[in-house]
Design an enzyme around this catalytic site. Structure first.
Site, PDB file in Angstrom:
ATOM      1  N   ASN A  88      19.516  35.242  46.009  1.00 33.85           N
ATOM      2  CA  ASN A  88      19.686  35.800  47.352  1.00 33.85           C
ATOM      3  C   ASN A  88      18.839  37.060  47.476  1.00 33.85           C
ATOM      4  O   ASN A  88      17.688  37.002  47.901  1.00 33.85           O
ATOM      5  CB  ASN A  88      21.186  36.062  47.576  1.00 33.85           C
ATOM      6  CG  ASN A  88      21.474  36.844  48.848  1.00 33.85           C
ATOM      7  OD1 ASN A  88      20.617  36.998  49.692  1.00 33.85           O
ATOM      8  ND2 ASN A  88      22.686  37.334  48.984  1.00 33.85           N
ATOM      9  N   ASP A 187      16.686  34.673  51.248  1.00 31.91           N
ATOM     10  CA  ASP A 187      17.860  34.088  50.604  1.00 31.91           C
ATOM     11  C   ASP A 187      17.738  32.562  50.683  1.00 31.91           C
ATOM     12  O   ASP A 187      18.189  31.938  51.654  1.00 31.91           O
ATOM     13  CB  ASP A 187      19.097  34.588  51.361  1.00 31.91           C
ATOM     14  CG  ASP A 187      20.387  33.984  50.847  1.00 31.91           C
ATOM     15  OD1 ASP A 187      20.345  33.204  49.877  1.00 31.91           O
ATOM     16  OD2 ASP A 187      21.440  34.292  51.436  1.00 31.91           O
ATOM     17  N   GLU A 399      10.185  39.213  54.085  1.00 31.46           N
ATOM     18  CA  GLU A 399      11.469  39.736  53.623  1.00 31.46           C
ATOM     19  C   GLU A 399      11.255  40.287  52.228  1.00 31.46           C
ATOM     20  O   GLU A 399      10.908  39.564  51.290  1.00 31.46           O
ATOM     21  CB  GLU A 399      12.577  38.681  53.619  1.00 31.46           C
ATOM     22  CG  GLU A 399      13.839  39.271  52.995  1.00 31.46           C
ATOM     23  CD  GLU A 399      15.146  38.534  53.254  1.00 31.46           C
ATOM     24  OE1 GLU A 399      15.200  37.678  54.137  1.00 31.46           O
ATOM     25  OE2 GLU A 399      16.118  38.867  52.539  1.00 31.46           O
ATOM     26  N   HIS A 401      13.646  41.939  50.451  1.00 29.13           N
ATOM     27  CA  HIS A 401      15.024  42.413  50.282  1.00 29.13           C
ATOM     28  C   HIS A 401      15.242  43.246  49.012  1.00 29.13           C
ATOM     29  O   HIS A 401      15.832  44.309  49.050  1.00 29.13           O
ATOM     30  CB  HIS A 401      15.964  41.199  50.301  1.00 29.13           C
ATOM     31  CG  HIS A 401      17.332  41.536  50.759  1.00 29.13           C
ATOM     32  ND1 HIS A 401      18.212  40.602  51.240  1.00 29.13           N
ATOM     33  CD2 HIS A 401      17.992  42.714  50.805  1.00 29.13           C
ATOM     34  CE1 HIS A 401      19.346  41.195  51.567  1.00 29.13           C
ATOM     35  NE2 HIS A 401      19.236  42.471  51.304  1.00 29.13           N
ATOM     36  N   GLU A 442      15.357  41.827  56.649  1.00 29.89           N
ATOM     37  CA  GLU A 442      15.827  42.583  55.485  1.00 29.89           C
ATOM     38  C   GLU A 442      14.703  43.178  54.645  1.00 29.89           C
ATOM     39  O   GLU A 442      14.572  42.884  53.462  1.00 29.89           O
ATOM     40  CB  GLU A 442      16.753  41.698  54.634  1.00 29.89           C
ATOM     41  CG  GLU A 442      17.969  41.302  55.457  1.00 29.89           C
ATOM     42  CD  GLU A 442      19.052  40.584  54.676  1.00 29.89           C
ATOM     43  OE1 GLU A 442      20.227  40.888  54.882  1.00 29.89           O
ATOM     44  OE2 GLU A 442      18.710  39.724  53.854  1.00 29.89           O
ATOM     45  N   GLU A 512      22.439  37.532  63.203  1.00 35.63           N
ATOM     46  CA  GLU A 512      23.265  36.689  62.333  1.00 35.63           C
ATOM     47  C   GLU A 512      24.716  37.085  62.577  1.00 35.63           C
ATOM     48  O   GLU A 512      25.040  38.266  62.631  1.00 35.63           O
ATOM     49  CB  GLU A 512      22.928  36.910  60.848  1.00 35.63           C
ATOM     50  CG  GLU A 512      21.535  36.447  60.478  1.00 35.63           C
ATOM     51  CD  GLU A 512      21.150  36.738  59.032  1.00 35.63           C
ATOM     52  OE1 GLU A 512      22.029  36.773  58.157  1.00 35.63           O
ATOM     53  OE2 GLU A 512      19.953  36.957  58.797  1.00 35.63           O
ATOM     54  N   TYR A 513      25.577  36.083  62.693  1.00 39.32           N
ATOM     55  CA  TYR A 513      27.006  36.368  62.770  1.00 39.32           C
ATOM     56  C   TYR A 513      27.740  35.110  62.355  1.00 39.32           C
ATOM     57  O   TYR A 513      27.148  34.039  62.239  1.00 39.32           O
ATOM     58  CB  TYR A 513      27.408  36.832  64.195  1.00 39.32           C
ATOM     59  CG  TYR A 513      27.615  35.716  65.183  1.00 39.32           C
ATOM     60  CD1 TYR A 513      26.536  35.001  65.689  1.00 39.32           C
ATOM     61  CD2 TYR A 513      28.890  35.358  65.609  1.00 39.32           C
ATOM     62  CE1 TYR A 513      26.722  33.964  66.585  1.00 39.32           C
ATOM     63  CE2 TYR A 513      29.088  34.320  66.507  1.00 39.32           C
ATOM     64  CZ  TYR A 513      27.988  33.624  66.990  1.00 39.32           C
ATOM     65  OH  TYR A 513      28.183  32.590  67.863  1.00 39.32           O
ATOM     66  N   HIS A 515      29.453  33.808  59.403  1.00 35.16           N
ATOM     67  CA  HIS A 515      28.864  33.221  58.184  1.00 35.16           C
ATOM     68  C   HIS A 515      29.575  31.913  57.833  1.00 35.16           C
ATOM     69  O   HIS A 515      30.771  31.899  57.552  1.00 35.16           O
ATOM     70  CB  HIS A 515      29.049  34.247  57.066  1.00 35.16           C
ATOM     71  CG  HIS A 515      28.218  34.016  55.878  1.00 35.16           C
ATOM     72  ND1 HIS A 515      28.765  33.709  54.653  1.00 35.16           N
ATOM     73  CD2 HIS A 515      26.890  34.068  55.698  1.00 35.16           C
ATOM     74  CE1 HIS A 515      27.790  33.594  53.770  1.00 35.16           C
ATOM     75  NE2 HIS A 515      26.642  33.811  54.376  1.00 35.16           N
ATOM     76  N   PHE A 594      26.299  30.676  47.151  1.00 35.19           N
ATOM     77  CA  PHE A 594      25.984  31.443  48.369  1.00 35.19           C
ATOM     78  C   PHE A 594      24.880  30.756  49.186  1.00 35.19           C
ATOM     79  O   PHE A 594      24.656  31.086  50.346  1.00 35.19           O
ATOM     80  CB  PHE A 594      25.565  32.862  47.976  1.00 35.19           C
ATOM     81  CG  PHE A 594      25.791  33.892  49.041  1.00 35.19           C
ATOM     82  CD1 PHE A 594      27.075  34.164  49.508  1.00 35.19           C
ATOM     83  CD2 PHE A 594      24.731  34.601  49.591  1.00 35.19           C
ATOM     84  CE1 PHE A 594      27.285  35.111  50.504  1.00 35.19           C
ATOM     85  CE2 PHE A 594      24.932  35.554  50.587  1.00 35.19           C
ATOM     86  CZ  PHE A 594      26.209  35.810  51.039  1.00 35.19           C
TER      87      PHE A 594
HETATM   88  C1  GAL Z   1      21.896  38.000  55.602  1.00 34.46           C
HETATM   89  C2  GAL Z   1      20.505  37.487  55.375  1.00 34.46           C
HETATM   90  C3  GAL Z   1      20.442  36.001  55.237  1.00 34.46           C
HETATM   91  C4  GAL Z   1      21.512  35.541  54.292  1.00 34.46           C
HETATM   92  C5  GAL Z   1      22.843  35.970  54.798  1.00 34.46           C
HETATM   93  C6  GAL Z   1      23.965  35.608  53.875  1.00 34.46           C
HETATM   94  O1  GAL Z   1      22.016  39.289  55.186  1.00 34.46           O
HETATM   95  O2  GAL Z   1      19.634  37.885  56.393  1.00 34.46           O
HETATM   96  O3  GAL Z   1      19.179  35.647  54.771  1.00 34.46           O
HETATM   97  O4  GAL Z   1      21.295  36.112  53.048  1.00 34.46           O
HETATM   98  O5  GAL Z   1      22.875  37.351  54.895  1.00 34.46           O
HETATM   99  O6  GAL Z   1      24.103  34.282  53.672  1.00 34.46           O
HETATM  100 MG    MG Z   2      18.093  38.647  52.184  1.00 32.52          MG
END
Ligand code: GAL
Ligand code: MG
Length: 984
Positions: A88, A187, A399, A401, A442, A512-513, A515, A594
Site C-alpha cells: 500500500n 496502493d 503517487e 506515498h 497522496e 474517496e469515501y 471504504h 487491504f
Molecule cells: C487512500 C488511497 C487509496 C487507498 C485507500 C485505502 O488513502 O488514496 O489509494 O490506499 O486509501 O484503501
Molecule cells: Mg497511497
C-alpha cells in the site's frame, strides 16, 4: 561488447530523464489503419538491466532462457520468476528516491514486423500503449527512444529507421524499478511489462499533430488543429475541413472563414481554428450522453486529403459558480467510484469488453462518476465513459506515498510531474466525460504540484483542477492547487460543518469515501442524506470498484494467468484456486487483504453494497404521508419517460398484491402526487408496505428494457403490537443436564452470542482486538440457576468477560406447537461496544432453504439497509452467505420479523421474532470464519448456524475512515428479546 548508449545513461536512476525522443502527446486517434503488434513476442527476463549488451541479451544471459509471451500483458502475471507483489504505502524496496534496488527485473520483448511497402515516403510511428516503469526502444539495433510512465502511451518516430517493404526487429526493454517507481507508489499490485497494445502506423508527412475540441451546451463548437510536416517546413496551401455527423462544416458554410486571423501558418507551425454554432444541439451529460461524430480533415493545396482525425463530441459546460460545481448549469451530484485498470487474470491489462462491463455494471447500480485512481486509465475507458455517460475525474500517474514529502519539492522530479500531468491532459482533453483534472494522489503538496497545476490552468481553462494533497491544507484557500475541496474519508459531520461554516469557497466532493473493504460501507445512506440536505456538498467517490484478488492456483502458488478464464463466478473460485491477496505469492513485504476493498468481487460480481448504492442513487423516490403518495424525479436532466414501474403491496400476513404503475410526468428535481394504487389498509390491520419496482422502459446503452433500476418503498400501515402467545399445554420444554434446551431440530442449544467474526473494519478499527481482550470470542456459560415455574423454565447464567460478568436469563414457555423463549442480557458498563447481543443455535442438516419476512433479498446490516426492501423473501441457505475474500461476518439480513428454515419436503422450523431482528443463517460458526484467511479454507458444516440478534453493531468503514456512527453501536445495560420456535 558495445553497450547501448541509452542503457549506459541508466535512465532508471535519473528522474531528470523523463523520456528521450518520445513524441508529444496528442488527441489524434490513430487506431484505424494501424498495424496492431499485439500477440506473441519473444521474451526474456533478466535479473537487472546492468551490463545488457547493445544487441540484446543472449540466451545464456537469461535465467529462464527465451520464452514467448503475450503482448499486452504483465510478466508478473505470467512468468514464474517475478510474481506480483502488493504494498500500500511502503515501497517494496529500501532505496531512497531516486535510487532503485540492484535486483531489478528487466524484460526484453522482441518481434519482427513487416513494414508495408505502401508506407514508402510516409511518416512511421510506433505506439507503445503502456509499459513500465521504464521503456527503452530499439529497432534493428538502433536506439529510438526512452519513456517512463506506466500508464500512458509513448510514441516514437521510426521513419528514418525502418524501411517499408522490409522486416524490422522491434525490441522493447522494460526495466521494472526506476526513479519513477517512487512516483508510482499507488496502493495496488506491483506489475511490470508491456501492459497495453502496441501499434505501428503511418501518416502522410503532412499530418495533424493534434486536434482540440471545445463544445459548449449552447452549440458553440471550436476545433483547433495543429498541423506539422515531417520535413519541418509546411507545404503551401494546406487547409482543414470538418464534418459533424457527416454534415460538412466547411469554411464557407457553418464554419467561419478560415482566414489569416484564424489560421496561423509559419514555416514550421500550422494552426487552424474552426468555429461554428450547432443549432438545437442535444447537450451531453452523464444522464444524456449525446455524442456527435466529428471528422477533421487536413488537405493539401490540391484538395486531396493528407490526414483525418475522428472524434466524438459532447456539447456540455463545466463551471464552478460560488461553491457549486455545475454541469450544464445544474448543480449535479457526483455518485462516483474509484476505478483501477484491473483484471484477476491479466493484472492491469484490460480489454474494451472488460471496461464496458465495468461501466455497464456501475451504471446499473446508479453510479454516474469515475475517478481514474490513480493514473490515466486505458484510453478506451474514456470513450466508453463518453458513450455510456459518466463524469470522470482524470488523475495523473503521480503517487509518491512512501516518500511524499521528499519528492513534492524535489526539483529532480519537477519535469516528471509536469510531464505526466500535461501528457494526460493532452491525451484526454476532448472527452466530454472528463470534467476535472487531478494532479495525482497522496504525494504531499509541493512546488512540483503548483508547476503542474499552472500548466493545466493555462492550457485548459475549461475544467477545474483538483488535488487532495493541496486541498487538505485548507479546504477553502483559493491559492492552493485544487479548485475542489476533495478530502478523503472525511467524517460527514466535518463536511456538513464546513458547508455551514460560512467559510466554504469550493465545491466539496470527496475524492474517496466509504471504504469498501470486506463487509463494509456502513452509513452510506446517512452520508447521502447529509449530502442532499446540505448545500455545498455534492457527493464523492467510493473507495473502490475492485477487490483486486488475483486468481491463483493453490497447488503451485502461481497466478492462473489467462488460462484461468472460466474458473470463477458469483464471487468464488473453482476448487484448487483462490483469490490471492498480499502475501500469497510468498512475498514478505506486503499489506495483506487491504487490496481487497471494492464494491465488486475480483470477477465483478456485485457485493451487497451495490444494491444499497442503487437505491440511494435511484432516479425515483417515493414519499407517503397523511394519505398522500408522491413520486419524485431525482435526476438532474431527464424526465421519467425512460422508466416503467410496477406497484407491489406487501402485508405482514404474507399476502402480496401487484399492479402496473403509471409514472407521472415529472421534470428533473420535481415530484407529483399519484393515486394510491390499492385501497388503504384498515387502521390496525398491521404492517403494510408499498414498493415501486422501477425498470427501464426501453433499451438503454447499459441495460435492456425491463432492467431493475431501483425499488423505493414506503410504509402504509404500521405493525400492531401482538400479545405474546399464551402458554399452552404443548410439549414440555426439555432441558438437558447443562440446562440447555433440547429440541429435535437443533444440534446445539440456543446460547448467548456477543461476538461476530471480525469484519475488516472490526480488525483494522481495533474493535476485534478489544473483543478478544474481553474474551467475547470464547464466552463460557456458567449456569447459576434453573427454576421451574409452572410450565415455564427459567435459566439464569453468567458469562465472564474482561469487562465484568454478563448476566443472561432465558425463560422457556411451551406454546402450541413450540416453545417461546424470552431472553435478557445485562451488559456491564465496561462492555460498551460489543459486536452483537443475541442468540445462536445450530440446526440438524437438511434445512436448506430460508424463507423470511423482513428486509432483503440481499445481505443487509443495521447501518446498510436502505436498499433492502421489506418483503417475503426466499433463498437457499448456501446463497445467503457473501464470500468476502477474507472470511468474516457475512450474510446477515436486517429487520427480520419471522422465518422458516425448511427441507424439500417442507418440514423444518419456524421462528417468530418478538421485534425485527438481525438474523443470519449460514454454514459457518463465527469462529470458523475468523480462523480462515481465504474462502477456500472454509469447510461448510452440514447444518445451519443461526444467529438471532436483538442488537447488531453497525458495519461502519473503520478499515479506512470513520467507524459507524454512535446510533449503531450497542450500549451496555439490559437488552431484552423474545422468539418463538415452532416445528413445521
Ligand atoms: C487512500 C488511497 C487509496 C487507498 C485507500 C485505502 O488513502 O488514496 O489509494 O490506499 O486509501 O484503501
Ligand atoms: Mg497511497
Amino acid at each position: 561488447m558495445p553497450h547501448d548508449p541509452l542503457l549506459a545513461l541508466r535512465p532508471w536512476d535519473s528522474p531528470e530523464i523523463t523520456s528521450w525522443r518520445r513524441l508529444p502527446m496528442n488527441a489524434v486517434d490513430r487506431r484505424s489503419g494501424a498495424l496492431c503488434l499485439d500477440g506473441s513476442w519473444r521474451f526474456g527476463l533478466l535479473p537487472s538491466p546492468d551490463g545488457l549488451p547493445a544487441d540484446g541479451p543472449r540466451a545464456d544471459d537469461l535465467p529462464g532462457g527465451w520464452t514467448v509471451t503475450d503482448v499486452p500483458g504483465a510478466w508478473t502475471m505470467e512468468s514464474a520468476g517475478d510474481p506480483p507483489q502488493y504494498t500500500n504505502v511502503r515501497m517494496p524496496f529500501d532505496e531512497f528516491p531516486p535510487r532503485t534496488p540492484a535486483a531489478n527485473p528487466t524484460g526484453v520483448y522482441e518481434r519482427s514486423v513487416d513494414v508495408p511497402a505502401e508506407w514508402t515516403g510516409r511518416r512511421i510511428v510506433l505506439q507503445v500503449g503502456a509499459a513500465g516503469s521504464v521503456l527503452l526502444v530499439q529497432v534493428d539495433g538502433v536506439p529510438v527512444g526512452v519513456s517512463k510512465d506506466s500508464h500512458l502511451a509513448a510514441e516514437f518516430d521510426l521513419s528514418g529507421v525502418v524501411r517499408p517493404g522490409r522486416a524490422a526487429t522491434v525490441r522493447l526493454t522494460v526495466v521494472k524499478w526506476s526513479d519513477a517507481s517512487h512516483i508510482e507508489d499507488q496502493d495496488q499490485w506491483w506489475h511490470a511489462g508491456v501492459t497495453r497494445s502496441v501499434l505501428l502506423y503511418a501518416t502522410d508527412p503532412l499530418h495533424l499533430a493534434d486536434v482540440t475540441v471545445r463544445a459548449r451546451r449552447d452549440g458553440r463548437l471550436r476545433v483547433d488543429c495543429a498541423v506539422r510536416d515531417a520535413a519541418g517546413a509546411l507545404p503551401a496551401g494546406w487547409y482543414v475541413t470538418a464534418a459533424l455527423d457527416g454534415r460538412p462544416l466547411t469554411r464557407d458554410t457553418e464554419f467561419d472563414r478560415l482566414n489569416a486571423e484564424d489560421m496561423r501558418v509559419s514555416d514550421f507551425l500550422g494552426e487552424a481554428r474552426l468555429r461554428t454554432v450547432v443549432e438545437d444541439v442535444r447537450p451531453w451529460s452523464a444522464e444524456t450522453p449525446e455524442l456527435y461524430g466529428l471528422a477533421v480533415r487536413l488537405h493539401r493545396a490540391d484538395g486531396s486529403v493528407a490526414d483525418t482525425s475522428h472524434h466524438r463530441v459532447g456539447f456540455r459546460d463545466v463551471d464552478i459558480v460560488g461553491r457549486d460545481l455545475l454541469v450544464n448549469g445544474e448543480r449535479i451530484y457526483v455518485r462516483g467510484v474509484n476505478r483501477h485498470d484491473f483484471h484477476p487474470l491479466t493484472g492491469r491489462t484490460v480489454t474494451v469488453e472488460d471496461m464496458r462491463a465495468d461501466l455497464v455494471l456501475l451504471k446499473r447500480f446508479g453510479f454516474n462518476a469515475v475517478r481514474t485512481s490513480h493514473y490515466p486509465n486505458d484510453p478506451a475507458l474514456y470513450d466508453l465513459a463518453d458513450e455510456l455517460g459518466f463524469y470522470v475525474v482524470d488523475e495523473a500517474d503521480i503517487e509518491s506515498h512512501d516518500h511524499a514529502h521528499e519528492i513534492a519539492d524535489d526539483p529532480r522530479y519537477l519535469a516528471a510531474f509536469v510531464d505526466r500531468v500535461s501528457r494526460m491532459v493532452l491525451r484526454d482533453k476532448n472527452h466530454p466525460s472528463v470534467i476535472i483534472w487531478s494532479l495525482g494522489n497522496e504525494s504531499d503538496y509541493g512546488a512540483n504540484h503548483d508547476a503542474a497545476a499552472g500548466w493545466v490552468r493555462r492550457h485548459d481553462p475549461t475544467r477545474p483542477v483538483q488535488y487532495e494533497g493541496a486541498a487538505k491544507v485548507d479546504w477553502a484557500d483559493p491559492a492552493l492547487a485544487s479548485d475542489i475541496a476533495c478530502p478523503m474519508y472525511a467524517p460527514i459531520e466535518d463536511c456538513v460543518a464546513h458547508a455551514l461554516s460560512g467559510r466554504q469557497t469550493k465545491p466539496l466532493i470527496q475524492c474517496e469515501y466509504s471504504h469498501a473493504m470486506g463487509n463494509s460501507n456502513g452509513t452510506l445512506a446517512d452520508t447521502w442524506a447529509a449530502i442532499e440536505s446540505t448545500p455545498g456538498l455534492q457527493g464523492g467517490f467510493i473507495w473502490e470498484f475492485w477487490d483486486h484478488g488475483i486468481l491463483q492456483r493453490v497447488s503451485d502458488g502461481r497466478p492462473a494467468g489467462r488460462a484461468g478464464a472460466g474458473l470463477y463466478g458469483n464471487g468464488v473460485t473453482a476448487p484448487g484456486h483462490r483469490w490471492a491477496y498480499g502475501g500469497d505469492f510468498g512475498e514478505t513485504v506486503h499489506d495483506g487483504a487491504f487490496i481487497a476493498d471494492g464494491v465488486v468481487f475480483p470477477d465483478r460480481t456485485p457485493k451487497p453494497v451495490m444494491y444499497e448504492h442503487r437505491e440511494i442513487a435511484g432516479p425515483v423516490r417515493l414519499t407517503y404521508g397523511e394519505g398522500v403518495l408522491r413520486v419524485h424525479n431525482h435526476q438532474h436532466f431527464r424526465s421519467l419517460e425512460w422508466l416503467a414501474g410496477e406497484w407491489l403491496l406487501v402485508r405482514a400476513d404474507g399476502t402480496a398484491l401487484g399492479a402496473p404503475a403509471e409514472l407521472p410526468e415529472v421534470g428533473p428535481g420535481g415530484s407529483a402526487e399519484v393515486p394510491l394504487p390499492f385501497p388503504l389498509p384498515e387502521p390496525g390491520a398491521g404492517e403494510v408496505w408499498l414498493t415501486l419496482r422501477v425498470t427501464t422502459a426501453d433499451d438503454e446503452a447499459w441495460a435492456p428494457s425491463g432492467t431493475e433500476v431501483c425499488l423505493p418503498q414506503v410504509r402504509l400501515g404500521a405493525a400492531v403490537a401482538e400479545a405474546p402467545p399464551e402458554a399452552a399445554s404443548g410439549p414440555a420444554v426439555t432441558l438437558d443436564g447443562d440446562a440447555l434446551l433440547v429440541h429435535p431440530l437443533l444440534v446445539s442449544a440456543p446460547v448467548l452470542s456477543l461476538w461476530r467474526a471480525p469484519t475488516d473494519n472490526d480488525e483494522l478499527g481495533g474493535m476485534a482486538a478489544r473483543w478478544h481482550d474481553w474474551g467475547l470470542d470464547a464466552l463460557v456459560r456458567e449456569v447459576v440457576d434453573v427454576r421451574e415455574d409452572g410450565a415455564r423454565v427459567v435459566v439464569r447464567s453468567v458469562y465472564a468477560t474482561g469487562a465484568g460478568p454478563v448476566r443472561h436469563e432465558q425463560v422457556f414457555t411451551p406454546v402450541t406447537g413450540g416453545v417461546r423463549v424470552e431472553e435478557s442480557a445485562e451488559l456491564p458498563a465496561g462492555l460498551d461496544d460489543v459486536a452483537r447481543v443475541g442468540t445462536v443455535f445450530e440446526t440438524v442438516p437438511g434445512l436448506d432453504v430460508l424463507d423470511w419476512y423482513g428486509q432483503g433479498p440481499w445481505e443487509s446490516y443495521p447501518d446498510r439497509s436502505a436498499g433492502a426492501p421489506v418483503g417475503h423473501h426466499s433463498l437457499p441457505v448456501d446463497e445467503l452467505f457473501t464470500p468476502y475474500l477474507r472470511p468474516q461476518e457475512s450474510g446477515g439480513r436486517h429487520g427480520v420479523r419471522r422465518f422458516t428454515l425448511s427441507a424439500p419436503d417442507a418440514t423444518g422450523l419456524a421462528v417468530e421474532l418478538g421485534a425485527p431482528a438481525q438474523v443470519s443463517v449460514n454454514r459457518y460458526r463465527a469462529g470458523d470464519l475468523a480462523a480462515a484467511a481465504h474462502h477456500d479454507e472454509l469447510v461448510p458444516r452440514p447444518g445451519c448456524v443461526v444467529h438471532l440478534d436483538a442488537a447488531h453493531r453497525g458495519l461502519g468503514t473503520a478499515s479506512c475512515g470513520p467507524d459507524t456512527s454512535a446510533g449503531y453501536l450497542i450500549a451496555p445495560g439490559t437488552h431484552r428479546w423474545a422468539w418463538t420456535l415452532h416445528v413445521l
